[in-house]
Each structure stands twice: as structure tokens, then as C-alpha cells.
Design an enzyme around this catalytic site. Structure first.
Site, PDB file in Angstrom:
ATOM      1  N   ARG A 166      39.712  43.957  45.133  1.00 37.67           N
ATOM      2  CA  ARG A 166      41.127  43.904  44.731  1.00 37.67           C
ATOM      3  C   ARG A 166      41.803  45.273  44.833  1.00 37.67           C
ATOM      4  O   ARG A 166      42.615  45.652  43.995  1.00 37.67           O
ATOM      5  CB  ARG A 166      41.283  43.354  43.304  1.00 37.67           C
ATOM      6  CG  ARG A 166      40.723  41.975  43.078  1.00 37.67           C
ATOM      7  CD  ARG A 166      41.392  40.912  43.946  1.00 37.67           C
ATOM      8  NE  ARG A 166      40.664  39.653  43.813  1.00 37.67           N
ATOM      9  CZ  ARG A 166      39.640  39.309  44.595  1.00 37.67           C
ATOM     10  NH1 ARG A 166      39.247  40.101  45.568  1.00 37.67           N
ATOM     11  NH2 ARG A 166      39.014  38.169  44.413  1.00 37.67           N
ATOM     12  N   SER A 236      45.043  35.807  37.937  1.00 37.64           N
ATOM     13  CA  SER A 236      44.135  36.567  37.064  1.00 37.64           C
ATOM     14  C   SER A 236      44.815  37.845  36.595  1.00 37.64           C
ATOM     15  O   SER A 236      45.223  38.665  37.406  1.00 37.64           O
ATOM     16  CB  SER A 236      42.846  36.917  37.811  1.00 37.64           C
ATOM     17  OG  SER A 236      42.120  35.756  38.111  1.00 37.64           O
ATOM     18  N   GLU A 331      44.467  43.496  36.853  1.00 39.37           N
ATOM     19  CA  GLU A 331      44.572  43.298  38.304  1.00 39.37           C
ATOM     20  C   GLU A 331      46.016  43.381  38.768  1.00 39.37           C
ATOM     21  O   GLU A 331      46.288  43.723  39.907  1.00 39.37           O
ATOM     22  CB  GLU A 331      43.992  41.924  38.671  1.00 39.37           C
ATOM     23  CG  GLU A 331      43.985  41.639  40.162  1.00 39.37           C
ATOM     24  CD  GLU A 331      43.288  40.335  40.509  1.00 39.37           C
ATOM     25  OE1 GLU A 331      43.826  39.594  41.346  1.00 39.37           O
ATOM     26  OE2 GLU A 331      42.206  40.063  39.962  1.00 39.37           O
TER      27      GLU A 331
END
Length: 354
Positions: A166, A236, A331
Site C-alpha cells: 500500500r 480499509s 491506510e
């Protein structure tokens, strides 16, 4: 916190998937590279801050934005067929899921494991999106970026993109004064399905097709993730932590936590499992809450403010760290009144790998 500016008068509520009711000074849709250059020139001359959004799917506006929000709608897909593979050039305003469907319908198989991930092509590169055993970096060949100071386009080869979990160079070195214009991906013609462990009870040797995997993933994602059109969320909120084998073994000796070995010898563990097994009792701050079916996801039930979402996230972060000695790293991107704010400036983040 900055005071809300009276000249922030255009609503961003429908342009961020968290559906946070904040405003911007101005919202402009860019349909061409020339649009993007002209808007950035205008902002630079007037010393007005600006940011680029695609679907606004990985973003939390902390308050009103005092500048221009540029909505990227630069579109186009070009496919070149070679003997053993396809080369696909995609402009950054295309939706990722639309690309997955488009290639699948053309008989170009390989992206199906990344079905139904929200957001545009530009954010796919920035985030190095991933799911069910695949990541964007597995296909990427290059990323074209526009420098807003020089108005030049540079091609960044995949080996220079610094892709990791990520993360990429576009979240760091090229996050300011640059915008992603397009990406190039390569898909080999010899299709090899990636059967994730959770698929095995649904997919058998007799029905392994790219279309079946696509349909199954769409079904799984719809079942466990909230639809942003119905419930505000940014997917998320936290990353799955990556820790050393030693730390994972210690944790596994205390709790039945699932973990996933990585190629570099580190171990990825389930952040959702950590939150679920802290056993928060119906915790919510205003309309900010944990999504029951996937606890890495925080939701805006109706009229949550960004402050309520951050407060809830901080409580989760603190509690999980106290119980499991694991620091959950956000995130999503946090956007303040003049631009992005580092998550480390909001959360007390500690390194997990030690």
C-alpha cells in the site's frame, strides 16, 4: 485547527466516499492533460493550494479545503497486442473496476483478483492496490507523471516506483507538485489463476475461469464490505500490520491469530482480527462506527464528522497497541485545509517490525 473559511462554498460530500460534508473553495473537473496544466497554472499564479481527486475513495478531509479540488476525469485506454502478452496504456481518470471488467470482456485475463476495488487508475498506482494474492505492481510497467512546475511529463519505470505494501514513490517523493497522467500495464496471454485460500470451497478444477473468479470476488467483497453509495466509508482505514517472524511467533503463542508469510521473510497479520478480538462493545463516536462485517473499515452511518472518525480511529489504535503491542498504521490519506497531512502527525505511530 484552522477556522472554517467563509469562501469555502462548494460541497465535497458527493466527491468523497466517506461522504464527509466539507467544502472547497472551488471544484474543477479536468478532462484533458491540458485542463490539468491550465488549472495548476492558474492556482500557482494565484498561490492557491490544489489537490487532485479521482473517486475520493481513500481520503478523509479533516476540515474545509481552502483551495481548488481538481477532479480527474482524464480517460482513455489503448491496447497493443504482442505475441505473448498485451500492453495496456490507461489514463488516470479511468475507474479501476471498469478496467477489470473491460479487459475481462475482451478475453484478457489476469486482473480479476482485483475486482471491485474502488478508485481510479491514478490511485491504484499511488496505493499499489492489492487483494487476494495480487498487487498493482505485479502488472505495472510504468507510470507517467506531470510536473506542475515545469509542465513536463516523465515516465517512471516500474523498478523506480518503489512499490511496497500500500505504498509507492507517488505517496512520498512525488506526492507534491506532481500528478499521475497514465499508467502502462502488461498482461501475459498464458493465464494462470491465483486461487486464494478462501476461494477453494467455491472454485474447483472443473470451474476455474477468470469470469468465475471475478464473480466470486465481487460476491465476497459485496458481502463483507459496505457500499460507499449507501454507507460512507473509505475501505480499509488501517493497513494489515507487517511484523518480524519473531514477533509473529510470540503473538501466535498468545493468540490464535492468522498470519501470512511474505516474500521478504516478514509476516503480515490481520488488522481486522486484532480489532475484532479486542472486543470493542458497540463503540461509536457520534455517527462514526466500526463496520461489523470487516472491522478494518470505519463507517459514517449518516452525518459523522471527520473529527468523530479520527477520534474513533485513535481509540482503536491505542487499545490495540495496549493489548497486542501492535501499532495499526492508517491506510487512508488525511487532507487538511491546505493539503495532505501525514498520519504520523495525527497518530502516535510506532514501528512494528522490530
Amino acid at each position: 485547527m484552522h477556522k472554517k473559511n467563509h469562501f469555502c462554498n462548494q460541497s465535497l460530500k458527493d466527491l468523497n466516499t466517506f461522504a464527509i460534508d466539507v467544502k472547497a473553495k472551488k471544484i474543477i473537473f479536468a478532462k484533458t492533460i491540458k485542463d490539468l496544466i491550465n488549472i495548476s497554472k492558474m492556482c500557482n499564479i494565484s498561490n492557491t493550494p490544489y489537490i487532485i481527486l479521482g473517486e475520493g475513495s481513500n481520503t478523509l478531509f479533516l476540515e474545509n479545503y481552502t483551495g481548488v479540488v481538481i477532479i480527474n476525469r482524464i480517460k482513455g485506454i489503448k491496447i497493443t497486442e504482442k505475441k505473448n502478452f498485451w500492453l495496456i496504456h490507461i489514463f488516470s481518470g479511468e475507474k479501476w473496476h471498469d478496467l477489470v471488467k473491460f479487459t475481462l470482456n475482451l478475453g484478457i485475463f489476469g486482473l480479476e483478483n482485483l475486482a471491485l476495488i474502488p478508485g481510479c487508475i491514478g490511485s491504484a498506482a499511488i496505493q499499489n492496490i492489492g487483494a487476494y494474492g495480487l498487487e498493482f505492481k505485479d502488472f505495472c510497467q510504468y507510470v507517467d507523471i506531470l510536473c506542475f512546475k515545469k509542465h513536463t511529463i516523465t515516465r517512471i519505470n516500474k523498478n523506480s516506483c518503489k512499490f511496497s505494501y500500500r505504498n509507492s514513490i507517488f505517496k512520498n517523493q512525488y506526492s507534491n507538485q506532481y500528478g499521475i497522467i497514465s499508467v502502462g500495464i502488461k498482461i501475459v496471454k498464458t493465464w494462470r489463476p491465483i486461487i486464494f485460500s478462501s476461494f477453494q470451497k467455491y472454485i474447483t478444477l472443473t470451474n476455474i475461469t477468470a469470469h468465475n473468479i471475478f464473480n466470486l470476488i465481487c460476491k465476497i467483497r459485496k458481502k463483507k464490505l459496505p457500499d460507499p453509495k449507501k454507507i460512507g466509508n473509505a475501505g480499509s482505514f488501517f493497513k494489515n500490520p507487517i511484523i518480524t517472524k519473531k514477533k509473529a511467533e510470540k503473538l501466535a503463542s498468545l493468540y490464535p491469530i492468522p498470519f501470512y508469510p511474505q516474500k521478504d521473510g516478514l509476516i503480515k497479520i490481520s488488522g481486522g482480527w486484532l480489532i475484532e478480538n479486542y472486543k470493542f462493545k458497540n463503540i461509536h463516536i457520534g455517527d462514526a462506527a466500526i463496520y461489523e462485517k470487516q472491522q478494518l473499515v470505519l463507517i459514517n452511518k449518516k452525518n459523522a464528522t471527520s473529527q468523530e472518525i479520527v477520534k474513533l480511529a485513535k481509540i482503536i489504535h491505542t487499545c490495540v497497541f495496549k493489548k497486542f503491542n501492535i501499532s495499526l498504521e492508517p491506510e487512508i490519506d488525511f487532507i487538511g485545509p491546505i493539503g495532505k497531512i501525514k498520519s504520523s502527525d495525527i497518530f502516535e505511530l510506532k514501528k512494528n517490525k522490530v
